[in-house]
Design an enzyme around this catalytic site. Sequence first.
Site, PDB file in Angstrom:
ATOM      1  N   GLY A  73      25.612 116.069  18.839  1.00 26.74           N
ATOM      2  CA  GLY A  73      25.960 115.787  17.458  1.00 26.74           C
ATOM      3  C   GLY A  73      26.872 114.572  17.369  1.00 26.74           C
ATOM      4  N   CYS A  74      27.651 114.508  16.321  1.00 29.11           N
ATOM      5  CA  CYS A  74      28.554 113.377  16.099  1.00 29.11           C
ATOM      6  C   CYS A  74      29.502 113.201  17.277  1.00 29.11           C
ATOM      7  CB  CYS A  74      29.357 113.608  14.819  1.00 29.11           C
ATOM      8  SG  CYS A  74      30.633 112.378  14.525  1.00 29.11           S
ATOM      9  N   PHE A  75      29.559 111.992  17.818  1.00 30.04           N
ATOM     10  CA  PHE A  75      30.397 111.802  19.003  1.00 30.04           C
ATOM     11  C   PHE A  75      31.886 111.859  18.706  1.00 30.04           C
ATOM     12  CE2 PHE A  75      28.758 107.118  18.781  1.00 30.04           C
ATOM     13  CZ  PHE A  75      29.478 106.861  17.628  1.00 30.04           C
TER      14      PHE A  75
END
Length: 303
Positions: A135-137
């Site tokens: 997902g979002c880093f």
Amino acid sequence: MRKLTDFEKQVIEQKGTERPYSGEYYQHDVKGVYCCKKCDAPLYRSESKFNAHCGWPAFDDEISGAVKRNIDADGRRVEIVCAECEGHLGHVFEGEFLTPKNVRHCVNSVSMVFKSALEVVAPVKKTELATFGGGCFWCTEAIFSTLEGVNSVVSGYAGGSATDANYRAVCSGMTSHAEVVHIEFDPDVISYESLLAVFWQSHDPTTLNRQGNDSGPQYRSVVFIHSDKQAESVNAMINTLTKACVWQDPIVTEVAAFDGFYPAEDYHNDYFELNGEQPYCKIVVKPKVDKVKALFAELLKSN
């Protein structure tokens, strides 16, 4: 720890003293490092050794943090011991003006072992790499940055080419990249399997190309492997988790060979640390970080 002779035990463990002028290092003059006989920790450099005409090896400086001082049992002298194993070395004296540093470490030869300059090689720090997309880093970086044994975590892109490895292109969902974190870790402190355990707990590996409200192939669950050993660990853990029915839906995590990493733009790195008061960080990132920290603490206890 080195096995000691009876005489070495008498001096190092029972705080004895060797006869003056009898030790092998009294007039020793070779470039190198003097190490603790018991635990091999470096104590003194040859540059600090001088002839004090006292019958024992003398040094006017120690390697930083290598030697600990205690008040001797007689209450008058200052004993010196190895800071690592507390093996007895000798005594330290000041105010004699024998060298500009005005200090003399009077050390028993038998408490030390000498290593020549050719033998003294800086230890190579053992590190390995891991690359995960979950997902979002911003979230993933914040989670792995908290773990002991993790030396660095860098946000970026993997799975695509260098030509379009930038945030705007990747967010379009039209490239082959995933948002990932590239982790350098010390396997003597934290294992790859432990990192994998944190990875599985940090996101939902059953949602295809989506994590929460973030959707698109760039948010896919993916492990980029760096070795055959890592591939075995990943596939074995997926099989174990599947058999255990940890999630109701099947795991869709992609397992792919690592073929390059492209660091994200500077403003993405340490995003949670630098922007912790923003709503997204407080509502989405922080609960994930707290959850994984608690889970990892339990994992350490069980090990």
